[in-house]
Design a protein around this motif. Structure first.
Motif, mmCIF file in Angstrom:
data_model
loop_
_atom_site.group_PDB
_atom_site.id
_atom_site.type_symbol
_atom_site.label_atom_id
_atom_site.label_comp_id
_atom_site.label_asym_id
_atom_site.label_seq_id
_atom_site.Cartn_x
_atom_site.Cartn_y
_atom_site.Cartn_z
ATOM 1 N N ILE A 84 12.125 -48.974 -55.407
ATOM 2 C CA ILE A 84 12.935 -48.830 -56.617
ATOM 3 C C ILE A 84 12.848 -47.405 -57.137
ATOM 4 C CG2 ILE A 84 13.250 -49.589 -58.998
ATOM 5 C CD1 ILE A 84 12.080 -52.297 -58.170
ATOM 6 N N GLU A 85 11.634 -46.876 -57.205
ATOM 7 C CA GLU A 85 11.416 -45.573 -57.827
ATOM 8 C C GLU A 85 12.089 -44.431 -57.068
ATOM 9 O OE1 GLU A 85 9.799 -44.861 -60.644
ATOM 10 O OE2 GLU A 85 9.092 -46.876 -61.133
ATOM 11 N N HIS A 86 12.204 -44.559 -55.744
ATOM 12 C CA HIS A 86 12.793 -43.492 -54.942
ATOM 13 C C HIS A 86 14.026 -43.960 -54.169
ATOM 14 C CE1 HIS A 86 9.274 -41.036 -55.805
ATOM 15 N NE2 HIS A 86 8.523 -42.070 -55.497
ATOM 16 N N SER A 87 14.035 -45.185 -53.717
ATOM 17 C CA SER A 87 15.065 -45.907 -52.978
ATOM 18 C C SER A 87 14.408 -46.538 -51.763
ATOM 19 C CB SER A 87 16.256 -45.037 -52.537
ATOM 20 O OG SER A 87 15.990 -44.360 -51.318
ATOM 21 N N GLY A 88 15.009 -47.652 -51.319
ATOM 22 C CA GLY A 88 14.485 -48.313 -50.134
ATOM 23 C C GLY A 88 14.545 -47.415 -48.915
ATOM 24 N N ALA A 89 15.643 -46.666 -48.781
ATOM 25 C CA ALA A 89 15.800 -45.792 -47.620
ATOM 26 C C ALA A 89 14.756 -44.686 -47.606
ATOM 27 C CB ALA A 89 17.200 -45.192 -47.603
ATOM 28 N N ALA A 90 14.599 -44.006 -48.743
ATOM 29 C CA ALA A 90 13.638 -42.906 -48.811
ATOM 30 C C ALA A 90 12.218 -43.390 -48.562
ATOM 31 C CB ALA A 90 13.719 -42.227 -50.178
ATOM 32 N N SER A 91 11.943 -44.635 -48.942
ATOM 33 C CA SER A 91 10.588 -45.158 -48.827
ATOM 34 C C SER A 91 10.294 -45.769 -47.467
ATOM 35 C CB SER A 91 10.354 -46.215 -49.911
ATOM 36 O OG SER A 91 10.567 -45.670 -51.189
ATOM 37 N N PHE A 92 11.243 -46.549 -46.946
ATOM 38 C CA PHE A 92 10.930 -47.392 -45.799
ATOM 39 C C PHE A 92 11.620 -47.005 -44.499
ATOM 40 C CE2 PHE A 92 10.592 -50.453 -49.509
ATOM 41 C CZ PHE A 92 9.226 -50.265 -49.653
ATOM 42 N N ALA A 93 12.542 -46.044 -44.537
ATOM 43 C CA ALA A 93 13.149 -45.600 -43.277
ATOM 44 C C ALA A 93 12.112 -45.087 -42.277
ATOM 45 C CB ALA A 93 14.215 -44.531 -43.544
ATOM 46 N N PRO A 94 11.041 -44.389 -42.710
ATOM 47 C CA PRO A 94 10.036 -43.953 -41.740
ATOM 48 C C PRO A 94 9.314 -45.108 -41.058
ATOM 49 C CG PRO A 94 9.884 -42.638 -43.729
ATOM 50 C CD PRO A 94 10.811 -43.782 -44.040
ATOM 51 N N ASN A 95 9.308 -46.289 -41.667
ATOM 52 C CA ASN A 95 8.707 -47.473 -41.045
ATOM 53 C C ASN A 95 9.381 -48.697 -41.646
ATOM 54 O OD1 ASN A 95 7.197 -49.518 -39.949
ATOM 55 N ND2 ASN A 95 5.206 -48.641 -40.479
ATOM 56 N N ILE A 96 10.417 -49.176 -40.979
ATOM 57 C CA ILE A 96 11.259 -50.223 -41.562
ATOM 58 C C ILE A 96 10.547 -51.562 -41.682
ATOM 59 C CG2 ILE A 96 13.406 -49.126 -40.813
ATOM 60 C CD1 ILE A 96 13.525 -51.220 -38.545
ATOM 61 N N ASP A 97 9.367 -51.714 -41.081
ATOM 62 C CA ASP A 97 8.625 -52.966 -41.230
ATOM 63 C C ASP A 97 8.362 -53.287 -42.694
ATOM 64 O OD1 ASP A 97 8.498 -53.533 -38.564
ATOM 65 O OD2 ASP A 97 6.470 -52.742 -38.267
ATOM 66 N N TYR A 98 8.235 -52.241 -43.528
ATOM 67 C CA TYR A 98 7.840 -52.486 -44.917
ATOM 68 C C TYR A 98 9.014 -52.801 -45.826
ATOM 69 C CZ TYR A 98 3.264 -51.313 -43.276
ATOM 70 O OH TYR A 98 2.088 -51.332 -42.579
ATOM 71 N N PHE A 99 10.212 -52.950 -45.256
ATOM 72 C CA PHE A 99 11.251 -53.661 -45.991
ATOM 73 C C PHE A 99 10.858 -55.135 -46.139
ATOM 74 C CE2 PHE A 99 14.353 -50.225 -44.919
ATOM 75 C CZ PHE A 99 14.900 -50.059 -46.183
ATOM 76 N N ASP A 100 9.971 -55.612 -45.279
ATOM 77 C CA ASP A 100 9.474 -56.987 -45.316
ATOM 78 C C ASP A 100 8.320 -57.060 -46.312
ATOM 79 O OD1 ASP A 100 8.192 -59.428 -44.902
ATOM 80 O OD2 ASP A 100 8.452 -59.373 -42.724
ATOM 81 N N PRO A 101 8.478 -57.798 -47.415
ATOM 82 C CA PRO A 101 7.436 -57.809 -48.447
ATOM 83 C C PRO A 101 6.090 -58.327 -47.965
ATOM 84 C CG PRO A 101 9.095 -59.498 -48.880
ATOM 85 C CD PRO A 101 9.636 -58.640 -47.789
ATOM 86 N N LEU A 102 6.095 -59.270 -47.006
ATOM 87 C CA LEU A 102 4.812 -59.789 -46.533
ATOM 88 C C LEU A 102 4.017 -58.731 -45.784
ATOM 89 C CD1 LEU A 102 5.703 -63.425 -45.390
ATOM 90 C CD2 LEU A 102 5.001 -62.573 -47.632
ATOM 91 N N LYS A 103 4.726 -57.806 -45.125
ATOM 92 C CA LYS A 103 4.036 -56.729 -44.416
ATOM 93 C C LYS A 103 3.322 -55.797 -45.397
ATOM 94 C CE LYS A 103 5.281 -57.837 -40.196
ATOM 95 N NZ LYS A 103 6.381 -57.144 -39.521
ATOM 96 N N ILE A 104 3.904 -55.618 -46.574
ATOM 97 C CA ILE A 104 3.274 -54.775 -47.593
ATOM 98 C C ILE A 104 1.916 -55.354 -47.989
ATOM 99 C CG2 ILE A 104 3.437 -54.067 -50.016
ATOM 100 C CD1 ILE A 104 6.473 -53.783 -49.570
#
Length: 351
Positions: A77-97
């Protein structure tokens, strides 16, 4: 110690051997296994809040040490999903977090209502949750910088959260509203038995003077911390100081005292961080410093350096997100463990 010294490079001796005299460590309430008893037992925190804090301090690899390592993942939210998780798309998955926080031996995971809503039933009993109540979103155009509430304290409680977190942009036009909102939320959280964590960040374009950015100045961040503990934060999250003298450089901003710069601080990073600790009721409220953005190959060294400064200053731990989750899980776990190793190393003492 050898590995930590190697990671600190040319700064190793200056950071590991430094003895602070500006504010002696004997004046502080320092972290330790009995920190809650020494710091919080006689406060207005209820037995339920003390129990929640104990759950935090006694969890993970640092459990029982008085130090904490927290994984924060609200950057979607603070930066954007793309800026945050594009380097490792696994963490679009909340359980992985949440899995990363558990595998990384963290004391807690701080994240959004959405993530905790997906992970609550499967993970709330496995690691303390900190529900982040407010966020700054950047899809509004033109961009504005304002922390707004995304959910309620009751919702955090219903998700099984042990604590709530919030951000205030001190110095911004909206800061007074944010102070009132967060103070009310923290009061309600304490009534429900949850602990509170405050992100004490500065935000004002006028805090940059003659090419110098004072958003991470020790004197200004210290005052933000002081306001934060006043409104009921049990833990303060703050950026590591990068300079000092913001009050003197910014015309008409608040008041300070020459002793701050002549006697109570020096240019040494441990002394600058200790001023932040001093503003957290001389350490009675724990200070955790943030790990900052991911820089790539230097992340491990930067994280360890921040942990050493925080620990030797009298701080309570580190909260590191992007450096950990913007890489494969095994590397993220390694980085989190390296941070924790600083606090577990008895040879790294408070300066």
């Amino acid at each position: 110690m050898v590995a930590i010294s190697n990671l600190l490079g040319d700064d190793a001796q200056a950071l590991l051997d430094y003895e602070a005299t500006a504010i002696p460590k004997e004046r502080l309430t320092l972290p330790g296994p009995d920190f809650i008893e020494r710091s919080m037992m006689n406060s207005d925190r209820s037995p339920q809040v003390l129990r929640s804090l104990a759950g935090l301090y006694n969890h993970g690899r640092l459990g029982g040490s008085g130090y904490v390592s927290i994984l924060p993942v609200d950057q979607g939210i603070e930066h954007s999903g793309a800026a945050s998780f594009a380097p490792n798309i696994d963490y679009f998955d909340p359980l992985k977090i949440v899995d990363l926080a558990i595998e990384g031996g963290c004391n807690a995971v701080a994240t959004t209502f959405g993530v905790l809503g997906m992970a609550s039933r499967s993970h709330a009993h496995r690691i303390p949750f900190i529900a982040k109540l407010n966020h700054n979103e950047l899809l509004t155009y033109p961009n504005t910088f304002d922390q707004i509430m995304f959910g309620s304290v009751q919702q955090a409680y219903d998700l099984g959260a042990a604590g709530v977190g919030a951000t205030i942009y001190f110095g911004s036009e909206e800061s007074r509203r944010q102070i009132q909102e967060v103070a009310d939320a923290f009061e309600e959280a304490h009534q429900l038995g949850m602990f509170t964590v405050l992100w004490c960040y500065l935000r004002n374009n006028d805090f940059k003077v003659d090419g110098v950015d004072y958003h991470a100045a020790a004197d200004l961040t210290g005052q933000a911390n002081h306001i934060g503990v006043t409104i009921g934060a049990d833990i303060i999250k703050q950026k590591l100081p990068e300079n000092n003298g913001g009050f003197k450089a910014i015309p008409g901003l608040g008041k300070t005292h020459d002793l701050v710069y002549d006697e109570l601080t020096t240019d040494h990073p441990i002394d600058l961080c200790r001023w932040q600790v001093a503003n957290c009721y001389m350490g009675r409220i724990g200070l955790i410093n943030s790990g900052g953005a991911s820089s790539g190959a230097t992340d491990l060294a930067e994280a360890v350096r921040t942990a050493v400064i925080n620990k030797r200053a009298g701080g309570t731990g580190l909260i590191s997100g992007r450096k950990a989750f913007q890489r494969p899980m095994a590397e993220g776990v390694e980085l989190l463990n390296a941070i924790q190793d600083v606090y577990l190393d008895d040879s790294i003492t408070v300066a």
